[in-house]
Write a protein that holds these residues in place. Structure first.
Motif, mmCIF file in Angstrom:
data_model
loop_
_atom_site.group_PDB
_atom_site.id
_atom_site.type_symbol
_atom_site.label_atom_id
_atom_site.label_comp_id
_atom_site.label_asym_id
_atom_site.label_seq_id
_atom_site.Cartn_x
_atom_site.Cartn_y
_atom_site.Cartn_z
ATOM 1 N N TYR A 70 30.853 29.972 49.890
ATOM 2 C CA TYR A 70 31.235 28.865 50.774
ATOM 3 C C TYR A 70 31.866 29.413 52.066
ATOM 4 N N LYS B 94 30.495 27.548 57.668
ATOM 5 C CA LYS B 94 29.346 26.720 57.289
ATOM 6 C C LYS B 94 29.768 25.409 56.609
ATOM 7 N N VAL B 95 30.828 25.445 55.822
ATOM 8 C CA VAL B 95 31.117 24.296 54.953
ATOM 9 C C VAL B 95 32.362 23.514 55.348
ATOM 10 N N SER C 108 33.279 19.754 54.540
ATOM 11 C CA SER C 108 32.284 19.163 53.649
ATOM 12 C C SER C 108 32.574 19.590 52.212
ATOM 13 N N LYS D 138 30.318 19.382 49.798
ATOM 14 C CA LYS D 138 29.040 19.542 49.086
ATOM 15 C C LYS D 138 29.034 20.812 48.241
ATOM 16 N N TYR E 241 27.409 24.253 46.788
ATOM 17 C CA TYR E 241 26.645 25.241 47.569
ATOM 18 C C TYR E 241 25.137 25.079 47.421
ATOM 19 N N TYR F 125 23.191 23.027 50.172
ATOM 20 C CA TYR F 125 22.915 23.506 51.540
ATOM 21 C C TYR F 125 21.491 24.007 51.616
ATOM 22 N N GLN F 126 20.853 23.715 52.725
ATOM 23 C CA GLN F 126 19.420 23.994 52.864
ATOM 24 C C GLN F 126 19.105 25.493 52.971
#
Ligand SMILES: Nc1ccn([C@H]2C[C@H](O)[C@@H](COP(=O)(O)OP(=O)(O)OP(=O)(O)O)O2)c(=O)n1
Length: 200
Positions: A183, A187-188, A191, A193, A195, A198-199
């Motif tokens: 994480y 990037k995160v 958020s 979400k 891991y 994530y796309q």
């Protein structure tokens, strides 16, 4: 980042193989790796859980400070330096030795005891709905009960780690490093979400 992941991976493999050679824990190498990974993951989760919950109890008296996005968050508290995890391991070992209870404290029994105590923590929150950080609406008696149940969780967790030959403080550092890699803050941030969502 890739380099540090490789180093951790290499350390984990080396540590598992060393235990296999000395005959620690499990005789089958594949089972050893699998069980250690599972145990380490579960132990780390429980430790984070009990420490996070304890922090929230202690937080109740702290003032709130604004954050960048305008919401407010309580100031962090700090724990007493003692007892550390090794102190807790030793105190519990002494407690069980004095009562000749090691005969009952095998890993599976300790895991069941740990899960039971987590259930007792959950019971204190049951039917209360969302609870504000610091538990401002809780009575002293409820807060005391929570601190006792969280301590039971930690005591059994530390003993479970000991009986599974997991060096818990070291394992926590390793797991936190893995979390940082999984994480990345850049990037995160902001958020919650998982891991896997994530796309890239
Ligand atoms: N066989 C046992 C029994 C108890 N303990 C220790 C570890 C825990 O910190 C605490 C657990 O005690 P109880 O099982 O009596 O559980 P509680 O303290 O939560 O009591 P209650 O279930 O009444 O809330 O005592 C232990 O190490 N081994």
């Amino acid at each position: 980042m890739l380099e540090s992941w490789r180093e951790i991976h290499a350390w984990g493999r080396e540590s598992c193989f060393r235990r296999e050679k000395t005959g620690d824990i499990f005789s089958d190498p594949t089972e050893t790796r699998l069980k250690q990974t599972q145990t380490l993951g579960y132990s780390s989760f429980c430790l984070f859980f009990s420490l996070m919950m304890a922090e929230r109890v202690e937080n109740q008296a702290d003032p709130k400070t604004p954050t960048e996005n305008g919401t407010s968050t309580p100031e962090r508290i700090s724990f007493s330096a003692k007892p550390n995890l090794e102190d807790i391991r030793q105190l519990q070992a002494q407690f069980t030795d004095e009562r000749d209870w090691n005969q009952y404290h095998q890993p599976r029994n300790l895991l069941l005891a740990l899960v039971g105590e987590v259930g007792e923590v959950a019971e204190l929150f049951q039917w209360k709905g969302e609870v504000e950080e610091g538990l401002p609406d809780w009575s002293e008696q409820e807060r005391m009960a929570l601190s006792h149940e969280l301590s039971d969780v930690l005591i059994y967790l530390v003993e479970l780690a000991e009986k599974c030959h997991v060096d818990l403080p070291r394992a926590v550092l390793e797991k936190m490093e893995l979390n940082r890699i999984k994480y990345p803050a850049s990037k995160v941030r902001g958020s919650a979400k998982k891991y896997t969502e994530y796309q890239d």
